[in-house]
Structures are given as structure tokens and as C-alpha cells.
Design a protein around this motif. Structure first.
Motif, PDB file in Angstrom:
ATOM      1  N   TYR A 171      13.452   1.506   1.380  1.00 17.69           N
ATOM      2  CA  TYR A 171      12.790   0.228   1.654  1.00 17.69           C
ATOM      3  C   TYR A 171      11.887  -0.086   0.464  1.00 17.69           C
ATOM      4  N   ILE A 172      12.153  -1.207  -0.184  1.00 16.84           N
ATOM      5  CA  ILE A 172      11.358  -1.566  -1.362  1.00 16.84           C
ATOM      6  C   ILE A 172      10.375  -2.670  -0.991  1.00 16.84           C
ATOM      7  N   ILE A 173       9.094  -2.314  -0.990  1.00 15.45           N
ATOM      8  CA  ILE A 173       8.048  -3.278  -0.642  1.00 15.45           C
ATOM      9  C   ILE A 173       7.560  -3.950  -1.925  1.00 15.45           C
ATOM     10  N   ALA A 174       7.967  -5.210  -2.103  1.00 12.60           N
ATOM     11  CA  ALA A 174       7.584  -5.934  -3.324  1.00 12.60           C
ATOM     12  C   ALA A 174       6.704  -7.122  -2.911  1.00 12.60           C
ATOM     13  N   VAL A 175       5.505  -6.780  -2.443  1.00 15.50           N
ATOM     14  CA  VAL A 175       4.539  -7.802  -2.010  1.00 15.50           C
ATOM     15  C   VAL A 175       3.243  -7.601  -2.797  1.00 15.50           C
ATOM     16  N   SER A 176       2.291  -8.520  -2.637  1.00 12.75           N
ATOM     17  CA  SER A 176       1.044  -8.373  -3.392  1.00 12.75           C
ATOM     18  C   SER A 176       0.297  -7.116  -2.939  1.00 12.75           C
ATOM     19  N   ASP A 177      -0.513  -6.551  -3.851  1.00  9.33           N
ATOM     20  CA  ASP A 177      -1.178  -5.270  -3.601  1.00  9.33           C
ATOM     21  C   ASP A 177      -1.923  -5.240  -2.260  1.00  9.33           C
ATOM     22  N   ASN A 178      -2.607  -6.326  -1.947  1.00 11.72           N
ATOM     23  CA  ASN A 178      -3.431  -6.292  -0.733  1.00 11.72           C
ATOM     24  C   ASN A 178      -2.621  -6.383   0.557  1.00 11.72           C
ATOM     25  N   ALA A 179      -1.294  -6.564   0.459  1.00 14.14           N
ATOM     26  CA  ALA A 179      -0.461  -6.605   1.663  1.00 14.14           C
ATOM     27  C   ALA A 179       0.399  -5.355   1.821  1.00 14.14           C
ATOM     28  N   ILE A 180       0.403  -4.492   0.792  1.00 12.83           N
ATOM     29  CA  ILE A 180       1.329  -3.341   0.815  1.00 12.83           C
ATOM     30  C   ILE A 180       1.071  -2.429   2.017  1.00 12.83           C
ATOM     31  N   GLU A 181      -0.209  -2.090   2.246  1.00  9.50           N
ATOM     32  CA  GLU A 181      -0.521  -1.140   3.313  1.00  9.50           C
ATOM     33  C   GLU A 181      -0.045  -1.660   4.670  1.00  9.50           C
ATOM     34  N   LYS A 182      -0.373  -2.903   4.950  1.00  9.33           N
ATOM     35  CA  LYS A 182      -0.019  -3.498   6.247  1.00  9.33           C
ATOM     36  C   LYS A 182       1.495  -3.579   6.423  1.00  9.33           C
ATOM     37  N   VAL A 183       2.175  -4.047   5.387  1.00 14.77           N
ATOM     38  CA  VAL A 183       3.632  -4.159   5.464  1.00 14.77           C
ATOM     39  C   VAL A 183       4.254  -2.783   5.692  1.00 14.77           C
ATOM     40  N   SER A 184       3.750  -1.786   4.966  1.00 14.36           N
ATOM     41  CA  SER A 184       4.334  -0.439   5.101  1.00 14.36           C
ATOM     42  C   SER A 184       4.134   0.122   6.502  1.00 14.36           C
ATOM     43  N   SER A 185       3.017  -0.235   7.128  1.00 18.52           N
ATOM     44  CA  SER A 185       2.715   0.311   8.456  1.00 18.52           C
ATOM     45  C   SER A 185       3.656  -0.233   9.538  1.00 18.52           C
ATOM     46  N   LYS A 186       4.328  -1.330   9.247  1.00 18.62           N
ATOM     47  CA  LYS A 186       5.179  -1.962  10.274  1.00 18.62           C
ATOM     48  C   LYS A 186       6.629  -1.500  10.246  1.00 18.62           C
ATOM     49  N   ILE A 187       6.962  -0.705   9.225  1.00 18.77           N
ATOM     50  CA  ILE A 187       8.350  -0.227   9.153  1.00 18.77           C
ATOM     51  C   ILE A 187       8.528   0.873  10.196  1.00 18.77           C
ATOM     52  N   LYS A 188       9.437   0.666  11.150  1.00 13.89           N
ATOM     53  CA  LYS A 188       9.531   1.567  12.303  1.00 13.89           C
ATOM     54  C   LYS A 188      10.827   2.362  12.341  1.00 13.89           C
ATOM     55  N   THR A 189      11.497   2.472  11.223  1.00 13.09           N
ATOM     56  CA  THR A 189      12.766   3.207  11.227  1.00 13.09           C
ATOM     57  C   THR A 189      12.496   4.705  11.263  1.00 13.09           C
ATOM     58  N   LYS A 190      13.529   5.468  11.642  1.00 13.26           N
ATOM     59  CA  LYS A 190      13.366   6.924  11.737  1.00 13.26           C
ATOM     60  C   LYS A 190      13.305   7.559  10.365  1.00 13.26           C
ATOM     61  N   ASN A 191      14.149   7.049   9.490  1.00 11.66           N
ATOM     62  CA  ASN A 191      14.247   7.645   8.158  1.00 11.66           C
ATOM     63  C   ASN A 191      14.132   6.557   7.101  1.00 11.66           C
ATOM     64  N   GLY A 192      14.374   6.977   5.860  1.00 10.00           N
ATOM     65  CA  GLY A 192      14.362   6.015   4.754  1.00 10.00           C
ATOM     66  C   GLY A 192      13.095   6.158   3.945  1.00 10.00           C
ATOM     67  N   LEU A 193      13.277   6.161   2.650  1.00 13.97           N
ATOM     68  CA  LEU A 193      12.166   6.305   1.707  1.00 13.97           C
ATOM     69  C   LEU A 193      11.485   4.943   1.552  1.00 13.97           C
ATOM     70  N   VAL A 194      10.162   4.914   1.753  1.00 15.68           N
ATOM     71  CA  VAL A 194       9.405   3.661   1.635  1.00 15.68           C
ATOM     72  C   VAL A 194       8.704   3.641   0.272  1.00 15.68           C
ATOM     73  N   VAL A 195       9.049   2.667  -0.553  1.00 18.86           N
ATOM     74  CA  VAL A 195       8.440   2.590  -1.893  1.00 18.86           C
ATOM     75  C   VAL A 195       7.800   1.226  -2.107  1.00 18.86           C
ATOM     76  N   HIS A 196       6.783   1.194  -2.972  1.00 22.44           N
ATOM     77  CA  HIS A 196       6.246  -0.101  -3.391  1.00 22.44           C
ATOM     78  C   HIS A 196       6.521  -0.304  -4.882  1.00 22.44           C
ATOM     79  N   THR A 197       6.211  -1.492  -5.381  1.00 26.41           N
ATOM     80  CA  THR A 197       6.558  -1.831  -6.766  1.00 26.41           C
ATOM     81  C   THR A 197       5.314  -2.171  -7.598  1.00 26.41           C
ATOM     82  N   SER A 198       4.158  -1.674  -7.168  1.00 28.33           N
ATOM     83  CA  SER A 198       2.903  -2.066  -7.811  1.00 28.33           C
ATOM     84  C   SER A 198       2.479  -1.104  -8.921  1.00 28.33           C
ATOM     85  N   GLY A 199       1.864  -1.642  -9.945  1.00 26.95           N
ATOM     86  CA  GLY A 199       1.379  -0.796 -11.036  1.00 26.95           C
ATOM     87  C   GLY A 199       0.109  -0.055 -10.711  1.00 26.95           C
ATOM     88  N   SER A 200      -0.668  -0.579  -9.757  1.00 29.51           N
ATOM     89  CA  SER A 200      -1.989   0.008  -9.544  1.00 29.51           C
ATOM     90  C   SER A 200      -2.202   0.615  -8.154  1.00 29.51           C
TER      91      SER A 200
END
Lengths: 248, 248
Positions: free
Chosen positions: B61-90
């Protein structure tokens, strides 16, 4: 056919001599250098000399020496005619010390002796005291180049300081980027595509339109985080440029 | 075959989605955006959704959202498996709020939506919690790109601040050059070959080796002359960077 003589043995003199020797519309009459050994490699293709006073008549004398030698070199040209020009970004036209007519033949690029030069890409910034001489310099520039501009002394000195910002100072920011990478074992090459893109973007956008980043969007969190990662010298530059971006 | 779902509708999400859709080695399972209208243009090529909780199983799962939304978006992924990544530099890896495994898929380049992207030229900076996931991200990056690096969170945050220097700050120096030219009716295009050369020179020389100019050669006359040509804000930057170059 335009006849020119070139005075100097630095990078600009070297590349201009080579280009004019390869042009069918220009005759290089003589090349001068104080230390004649430095232009010895040219002697099979052109007359060389280490005595300015012995220069023969030519249409244009191009003085491509360091700024602090231009006045003295120009004062020693003893021909009856011929337009005397220098190639400096910051030296004023009127300080050429000659009774001949005066001009400027400034190439806005940074040269290194070993790297071949594509003159099609180099801006020629020309100045003269009258229209006839200006046209002569334009004709001369067009024998080897394509980007020819009329730039007066006031414009040229501002162009020169602008060049310091976009060349010398930009390079120093590259050096800071390099230092940061080295300190954390990150290969500097990772930044090179971004560096290239930042420069090439100017073909499509003005620098103001192209501005992005935490300073531009007033992202104080990121700015604070970045400052914690830098040493005091880097912090000072970071803060000043951030403020300058924010002030518009 | 690697299955990915992409979360976001910004420039990075857009270009990644397009690239993966064109790869034969990747299946794009779903694309998520809060405002589904923004990804409507994709609906003929891929399943789209505006509900994170309904995302199906995927390898990455590639989370390509603004930095301040990454945490919230990541918390909503409810799948059993799958690598959750973001695309932010900082954004730090450990702040991804998920019980799945975590990673980073950071592309170091500045994107605009309208300009096509050559992924061969873009550095992929990858991080994961274990070797297997890192290899998965490397395989994924190699399906669309060529420059793949392992960069940990500490390196990445320093790389990000280095990128601010060589991109955002360099662009601001271009803007100052532009301002100076405009004030004296000099076309900014005259500086563009020099800007390009300054950037491309880094292929052959380190920034330290490439440094030239009045600061480097301690030419106090020229520095004084330049300062007289600038406004106070430009002077401040000129003086600070000159000092920084002189300090080595």
C-alpha cells in the motif's frame, strides 16, 4: 572577412582563438601572450608574439586577460586603427586605455581549458561606442555563435553580479548539499537528477513560478525540523534564504 | 507479479499510478482518494474508491498524501497483510500507524502533474523493517525505475534538507538573478546557459572543485563593487554566502 588578433592565454583566449581559427569568415592575424611558451601550441596555425607593441593592423583586437591587466595591455596597442575590445563582465568600456575605438566582447559562460565549448549555446554580450563598431562585433560574434546581445556597461555589471548568484552561489549551495550527504553516507549522486531538473525547469517556468518547498508554503514544522539537523553555519544560510523566500 | 494499491491524488500518486499501470510486472489493485472525482479519470483502467477501510488485500500500500495526513490514512488500512509505505522525504517510518509491516518509498524529485516523468532518472530511496520487505520494495522500484537506493530514516531526513538547499534555495538564487536582470532590462535567458552548465558540471567535478568566482579567489575589489549594485536584502545574502565560501 574580419581580421582579429587575440591577446591573452587564459581559457577565454584559448577557446576564442580555436573557434576563430576554425571559421572561414575570420582571419586570426596574431595571438599575443606575455609568456610565449604558453601559446607555443598555436605556432603552426597562427603568428604568435610576446610584444604587444609589434602587433600589426587588424579589424579587432580582443583583450582576454585578467581584469587588473586590461588597462595596461590596452595602452600598449600602437596600431593606427582597429577596434579594441575586452572580454570582462565587470570592467567598464571607458577604462580601456587606447585612442582607438573601444568595445566589449563578453561571453557569459564559465570556461575550463580542457572542456570543449559549444559556442552556439553561449551568449555574446556586445558593446561599442558607435553603431558601425557594434555591427562589426555582431558580425564577428555571428561567425562562431548564435546568441548575440547588445548589453551596455551598466547592464553588464548587473548581469555579472546576477551571474555570481546563479553560478558561484548556487554552486556553494550544491557544496552544502554535498557536505550534508557525506556526513550521513548518502551518495551525492542521489541529488543530481533534482539539481538538473531545477535548472532545466527554467525553460518553462520563471523562478518565481517554480518556487516550492517549506519556506514557500510557510511550513514552520518542517523548517524547525530542518534547522535541528544543520550546523550553525548551515542554519544561518537556511534561515536567511527562508526569510527571503517568505518576504517574496 | 506484485500487487499494489495507491492512496492519494497528488502528483506523486498520479505519476506512480500511471507508471505501474504501464508495467507488466505490477498489478494496480485499487486507487484511493478522499475526493473520488479527482481520480475519476482512472476508473476505466483500475478500481477506484474513497473508503480506505474497504481496500482489499495487496502486497504493498503506497500512501502518497501530504505529511500531515500520513498517520491518519495509515491507521485506516484494515487489511490482514501487506506492506504499508509512505512517499515522504521527512516523515519517519515508525510514525506509520499500522500493525502491518512498514516501509518508505521516497522518490527524490520535484513533480508537476502536467509534465511527463522519466522514472529512469529518478532516485528511489527505500526503507523497510526487514530484508524481505526491502527486497520487495526494490523489486517494485525496479519495475519502473533504475536508480534504487537503501536509505534509512536518519539519512532520509538529512537528504531532504540537502534537497531544500539544492532545489528550493538554488531556485531562490535564480529568482534573485531574474530580479536583477529585470531591473536593468536584461533578458533572463542570457543567464540560462550558465545555469545549465553550473548544474551539469557536477557530473565531472565535485561542487568544491567546481567553485569559482570573486569569493573563492578573495577578489575584494569585485566583491565591493558588487555590493554597491545590490539592494539591502540581496546584499545580506551576498555577504553571507561570500563569507561561507571563504570559510571553506
Amino acid at each position: 572577412m574580419i581580421t582579429v588578433s587575440i591577446l591573452g592565454n587564459g581559457n577565454v583566449a584559448h577557446h576564442l582563438t580555436t573557434a576563430f581559427l576554425n571559421s572561414e569568415k575570420v582571419v586570426v592575424k596574431q595571438v599575443y601572450a606575455r609568456d610565449i611558451d604558453k601559446i607555443d601550441y598555436l605556432k603552426d596555425r597562427v603568428s604568435i608574439t610576446n610584444t604587444i607593441e609589434l602587433l600589426e593592423e587588424a579589424d579587432v583586437y580582443i583583450i582576454a586577460v585578467s581584469d587588473n591587466a586590461i588597462e595596461k595591455v590596452s595602452s600598449k596597442i600602437k596600431t593606427k586603427n582597429g577596434l579594441v575590445v575586452h572580454t570582462s563582465g565587470s570592467f567598464p568600456l571607458h577604462k580601456l586605455n587606447t585612442t582607438n575605438t573601444k568595445g566589449v566582447f563578453y561571453l557569459l559562460q564559465s570556461f575550463s581549458k580542457t572542456k570543449p565549448v559549444n559556442f552556439d549555446e553561449i551568449p555574446f554580450c556586445l558593446e561599442a561606442e558607435n553603431e558601425k563598431d557594434l555591427q562589426l562585433l555582431e558580425n564577428l560574434a555571428n561567425t562562431i555563435g548564435k546568441k548575440v546581445y547588445r548589453i551596455n556597461s551598466k547592464q553588464r555589471q548587473h548581469l555579472h553580479v546576477a551571474a555570481v548568484f546563479v553560478n558561484n552561489f548556487v554552486n556553494h549551495l550544491y557544496a552544502i548539499g554535498n557536505d550534508i550527504c557525506e556526513a550521513y553516507n548518502v551518495p551525492f549522486e542521489i541529488l543530481q537528477p533534482l539539481i538538473k531538473e531545477t535548472a532545466l525547469k527554467l525553460k518553462e517556468l520563471s523562478p518565481k513560478e517554480a518556487q516550492t518547498g517549506p519556506a514557500k508554503r510557510n511550513d514552520t514544522n518542517t523548517i524547525e525540523n530542518h534547522l535541528h539537523l544543520l550546523n550553525p553555519k548551515q542554519q544561518e544560510i537556511y534561515q536567511l534564504i527562508t526569510k527571503s523566500i517568505q518576504d517574496g
